[in-house]
Design a protein around this motif. Structure first.
Motif, PDB file in Angstrom:
ATOM      1  N   UNK A 115      44.204  82.916  77.070  1.00  0.00           N
ATOM      2  CA  UNK A 115      44.972  82.048  77.592  1.00  0.00           C
ATOM      3  C   UNK A 115      44.278  80.643  78.073  1.00  0.00           C
ATOM      4  N   UNK A 116      43.142  80.972  78.665  1.00  0.00           N
ATOM      5  CA  UNK A 116      42.408  79.956  79.080  1.00  0.00           C
ATOM      6  C   UNK A 116      41.747  79.072  78.044  1.00  0.00           C
ATOM      7  N   UNK A 117      41.614  79.960  76.973  1.00  0.00           N
ATOM      8  CA  UNK A 117      40.925  79.073  75.554  1.00  0.00           C
ATOM      9  C   UNK A 117      42.005  78.310  74.889  1.00  0.00           C
ATOM     10  N   UNK A 118      43.401  78.866  74.721  1.00  0.00           N
ATOM     11  CA  UNK A 118      44.471  78.126  74.317  1.00  0.00           C
ATOM     12  C   UNK A 118      44.673  76.855  75.002  1.00  0.00           C
ATOM     13  N   UNK A 147      35.768  86.760  85.688  1.00  0.00           N
ATOM     14  CA  UNK A 147      35.307  85.642  85.733  1.00  0.00           C
ATOM     15  C   UNK A 147      34.344  85.261  84.698  1.00  0.00           C
ATOM     16  N   UNK A 148      33.772  86.062  84.064  1.00  0.00           N
ATOM     17  CA  UNK A 148      33.127  85.754  82.839  1.00  0.00           C
ATOM     18  C   UNK A 148      33.964  85.169  81.719  1.00  0.00           C
ATOM     19  N   UNK A 152      33.572  81.762  79.755  1.00  0.00           N
ATOM     20  CA  UNK A 152      33.455  81.657  78.400  1.00  0.00           C
ATOM     21  C   UNK A 152      34.437  81.111  77.570  1.00  0.00           C
ATOM     22  N   UNK A 153      35.796  80.923  78.041  1.00  0.00           N
ATOM     23  CA  UNK A 153      36.835  80.457  77.354  1.00  0.00           C
ATOM     24  C   UNK A 153      36.812  79.038  77.768  1.00  0.00           C
ATOM     25  N   UNK A 154      35.823  78.296  78.366  1.00  0.00           N
ATOM     26  CA  UNK A 154      35.827  77.165  78.380  1.00  0.00           C
ATOM     27  C   UNK A 154      36.402  76.238  79.928  1.00  0.00           C
ATOM     28  N   UNK A 184      26.819  85.592  88.064  1.00  0.00           N
ATOM     29  CA  UNK A 184      27.239  86.099  86.538  1.00  0.00           C
ATOM     30  C   UNK A 184      27.802  84.615  86.076  1.00  0.00           C
ATOM     31  N   UNK A 185      28.323  83.805  86.599  1.00  0.00           N
ATOM     32  CA  UNK A 185      28.700  82.483  86.159  1.00  0.00           C
ATOM     33  C   UNK A 185      28.086  81.277  86.519  1.00  0.00           C
TER      34      UNK A 185
END
Length: 306
Positions: A115-118, A147-148, A152-154, A184-185
């Motif tokens: 979802x985040x990537x889209x 969270x990761x 990672x999805x931007x 971790x982020x």
């Protein structure tokens, strides 16, 4: 905060507080590309540079589980002038979760990432895409994974409400988890949950290690809290705070009166007083007076007297 932090409340809080930005109520994305009128119903600010009258930018919050539709709707509202998109992975409402939105999605970190990537792909690079999550659905076992996945999805920033969906709003907020997530982020992490006072802010900063904070219910209980945090000033005590807050009730009545029909106006005033009441005894007394009333003409004299 659906039905609470609407454009009239955003206008009032940003006029009297110090906020870097606002996040809108969530706009639900289910099975269609929403028409412009829907976005403008949630965000009248779109007709005014997508900022409040005092100049605070408003980012648009989207809630949904279909990556493609989330991306398409994000693209549309950005083309309408939205300066940023925020994705809701935190809403604990049963109706929202039953339809696969909000905190329900935290059970599937892979879907969260899609979802985040889209959304990130759908909008221009300069437009920030942030997300808000809870620590999990039933437990915290996937908190770090989610969270990761979001990073990672931007995503450009991540807000964490420091409780699970099952924990709802029951205290305490588990700020120590934000310190674990920070390990971790590397994206900016925003702390949220149970920041009711300046002292709460100090403790949250110490426990979480965060430099950024989101106020929700705390800003409704004390509209001066964001100013106190920005100015590193704890204020002058409850009585003095109330003396500054009480004129805002009439201001809120006026701005709400211009936006809502009579049948909703009384409820909006009662709603805000219900947030103020636990913090200020005079607010509780006023709420008790107003609660049984059903006409704005009955309420107005009490607000003027206050």
């Amino acid at each position: 905060m659906e039905g609470v932090a609407d454009h009239s409340m955003r206008a009032l809080l940003t006029e009297h507080g110090h906020f870097d930005l606002c996040i809108s109520e969530f706009v639900r994305v289910s099975n269609t590309l929403l028409p412009e009128r829907v976005f403008k119903r949630y965000l009248p600010e779109l007709d005014h540079g997508c900022q409040t009258p005092s100049g605070c930018p408003v980012h648009v919050q989207l809630l949904g589980s279909d990556p493609q539709l989330m991306g398409e709707n994000a693209q549309r509202v950005v083309e309408m002038g939205a300066p940023g998109i925020d994705i809701n992975f935190g809403c604990p409402a049963k109706m929202v979760n039953r339809h696969g939105g909000g905190a329900q999605l935290l059970q599937e970190p892979e879907l969260v990432a899609r979802i985040v990537s889209a959304v990130r792909r759908a909008v221009p690079d300069p437009i920030p895409v942030s997300a808000k999550m809870r620590l999990g659905y039933e437990d915290t076992c996937l908190a770090l994974d989610n969270a990761c996945a979001i990073e990672s999805a931007g995503a450009s920033a991540l807000t964490v409400h420091a409780r699970t969906k099952v924990q709802g709003y029951r205290p305490p907020a588990h700020w120590e988890w934000l310190a674990r997530i920070k390990e971790v982020v590397s994206l900016p992490l925003v702390a949220n949950g149970d920041i009711w006072s300046y002292d709460d802010y100090l403790r949250c900063a110490q426990v979480s290690g965060c430099e950024h904070f989101m106020l929700g219910r705390g800003a409704l209980r004390n509209p001066l809290l964001s100013r106190q945090i920005q100015q590193r000033n704890p204020g002058l005590g409850r009585e003095q705070e109330w003396q500054q807050i009480r004129p805002l009730l009439l201001d809120f009545y006026k701005v709400t009166c211009a936006s809502y029909p009579e049948r909703y106006l009384c409820q909006r005033i009662k709603q805000w007083l219900s947030f103020l009441a636990p913090g200020y005894e005079p607010a509780q007394e006023l709420f008790n007076q107003i609660k049984p009333l059903h006409s704005s003409q009955q309420i107005l004299p009490l607000l003027e007297a206050a």
